[in-house]
Design an enzyme around this catalytic site. Structure first.
Site, PDB file in Angstrom:
ATOM      1  N   LYS A  53       0.878  -1.226   0.012  1.00  0.00           N
ATOM      2  CA  LYS A  53      -0.051   0.043   0.042  1.00  0.00           C
ATOM      3  C   LYS A  53       0.832   1.486   0.095  1.00  0.00           C
ATOM      4  CE  LYS A  53      -3.312  -2.531   3.052  1.00  0.00           C
ATOM      5  NZ  LYS A  53      -2.228  -3.021   3.927  1.00  0.00           N
ATOM      6  N   THR A  54       1.905   1.355   0.991  1.00  0.00           N
ATOM      7  CA  THR A  54       2.877   2.425   0.799  1.00  0.00           C
ATOM      8  C   THR A  54       3.520   2.655  -0.361  1.00  0.00           C
ATOM      9  OG1 THR A  54       3.134   1.776   3.348  1.00  0.00           O
ATOM     10  CG2 THR A  54       4.466   3.703   2.216  1.00  0.00           C
ATOM     11  N   ASP A  90      -1.576   5.993   6.840  1.00  0.00           N
ATOM     12  CA  ASP A  90      -1.724   4.653   7.117  1.00  0.00           C
ATOM     13  C   ASP A  90      -2.604   4.433   8.259  1.00  0.00           C
ATOM     14  OD1 ASP A  90      -1.082   1.910   6.773  1.00  0.00           O
ATOM     15  OD2 ASP A  90       1.022   2.005   7.376  1.00  0.00           O
ATOM     16  N   THR A 112      -6.095  -2.024   7.386  1.00  0.00           N
ATOM     17  CA  THR A 112      -6.438  -3.354   7.273  1.00  0.00           C
ATOM     18  C   THR A 112      -7.785  -3.769   7.514  1.00  0.00           C
ATOM     19  OG1 THR A 112      -5.647  -3.466   9.512  1.00  0.00           O
ATOM     20  CG2 THR A 112      -3.865  -3.893   7.884  1.00  0.00           C
ATOM     21  N   ARG A 149       6.313  -8.283   1.282  1.00  0.00           N
ATOM     22  CA  ARG A 149       7.222  -7.820   2.494  1.00  0.00           C
ATOM     23  C   ARG A 149       7.902  -9.021   3.076  1.00  0.00           C
ATOM     24  NH1 ARG A 149       4.193  -4.193   6.450  1.00  0.00           N
ATOM     25  NH2 ARG A 149       4.579  -2.609   4.855  1.00  0.00           N
TER      26      ARG A 149
END
Ligand code: ADE
Length: 332
Positions: A68-69, A113, A162, A222
């Site tokens: 997302k980032t 976020d 989330t 990640r």
């Protein structure tokens, strides 16, 4: 927990500060996976660029570690602007948000976020900012009180969460694009790893290590990239630099990560349901209390992948161990 969890999708400073940023794709064309989302963004970006407008506000939801980032940075670079990164819990007062908003130039991206954790008193200020690029605030009080309107540059808000379900309807409805990020398929994880290996000076890596790492990455870039670094370390120090499948096996055994990417915490969660709650259904809070863990951690970092594997089911009455979950435990 005895040690940091390697398969967690939580951000680790190691990943973010060091090679993490260099590994991040800068352009949409270099972004692997999430094809439907990428196509939606590509169309929106091209359309707004043609019209000379800022990008639409975008809401990205889904498990952590899926990019997302990264996408927020890509959107900014595709717009030729900058991205500013903050989070819901960091914006405790309206002035924190207004401070960020007034820093933005036209077409800049503000990435928030964990936007579901934005305090209600701050959220109110975001509505007119998103809709009309302005903030109204009251100065003075009583009979002297007056509303001052501050004009903002036309910017793009990118919210990440989330828990899309925890977002208020007024906030959710103000995003022009909302998209759920899915776990990555194995071939996409392999492509991400191959690309990363080039940046990590792993030119002697055999193709099989990418498959072996990707299979343990829980569908999460990640995690894949973090495991790849541990394999690189292990190969260098314990395996004479040999980047082969057996090195991955040995490195992962040391981390208690099995062939499916599950670790001690996943197994403890599954065993708690099986052994303490007779397979369920059982509420998440009860599981968390028994395990001595935080229910948010379990919900964000443990359950999504176990649900996807079909090892647990979420029912109205609570979590249940599935037949597949029971079989997995029996062989674990
Ligand atoms: N690195 C991490 N996630 C990525 C992705 N989705 N595409 C390309 N590189 C990545």
């Amino acid at each position: 927990m005895a040690r940091e969890r390697i398969v967690t999708a939580n951000e680790a400073p190691e990943f973010d500060d060091q090679a993490g940023n260099a590994l991040r794709p800068q352009r949409l064309e270099d972004y692997i996976g999430q094809r439907e989302l990428v196509e939606r963004l590509r169309i929106a970006l091209e359309a707004v660029r043609e019209r000379g407008e800022p990008m639409e506000h975008v809401l990205l939801h889904g498990p952590p570690g899926l990019g997302k980032t990264t996408l927020a940075h890509i959107i900014a670079s595709e717009m030729g602007s900058r991205a500013y990164v903050t989070s819901g819990p960091a914006l405790t007062k309206a002035s924190d948000l207004v401070g960020m908003l007034t820093k933005l130039s036209a077409k800049d991206v503000l990435f928030i976020d964990e936007i579901h954790r934005l305090p209600a008193a701050v959220e109110e200020y975001i509505y007119p900012a998103m809709e009309d690029f302005k903030v109204d605030f009251t100065v003075d009080s009583g009979m002297h009180a007056k509303v001052v309107t501050l004009r903002l540059k036309p910017f793009t808000l990118i919210g990440a969460t989330t828990r899309a379900g925890l977002l208020t309807q007024p906030l959710r409805s103000r995003f022009g694009i909302a998209h759920h990020l899915e776990f990555y398929e194995q071939p996409d994880l392999v492509s991400i790893l191959v690309r990363a290996a080039r940046h990590l000076s792993m030119r002697n890596a055999s193709g099989e290590i990418f498959d072996a790492v990707a299979a343990r990455a829980r569908g999460t870039p990640r995690v894949a990239l973090r495991l790849l670094r541990r394999v690189r370390d292990f190969a260098q120090v314990r395996a004479e630099g040999k980047l082969v499948a057996s090195t991955v096996d040995a490195a992962m055994r040391l981390e208690s990560v099995d062939a499916l990417g599950l670790d001690d915490l996943d197994r403890k969660y599954l065993r708690t349901i099986r052994d303490v709650y007779e397979g369920g259904p059982v509420g998440l809070d009860a599981i968390a209390a028994t395990m001595g863990d935080d229910s948010d951690t379990l919900e964000d970092l443990v359950e999504p992948y176990l649900l996807r594997m079909g090892f647990v089911a979420r029912t109205r009455q609570g979590r249940k161990l599935t037949t597949a979950g029971g079989e997995y435990l029996a062989s674990a």
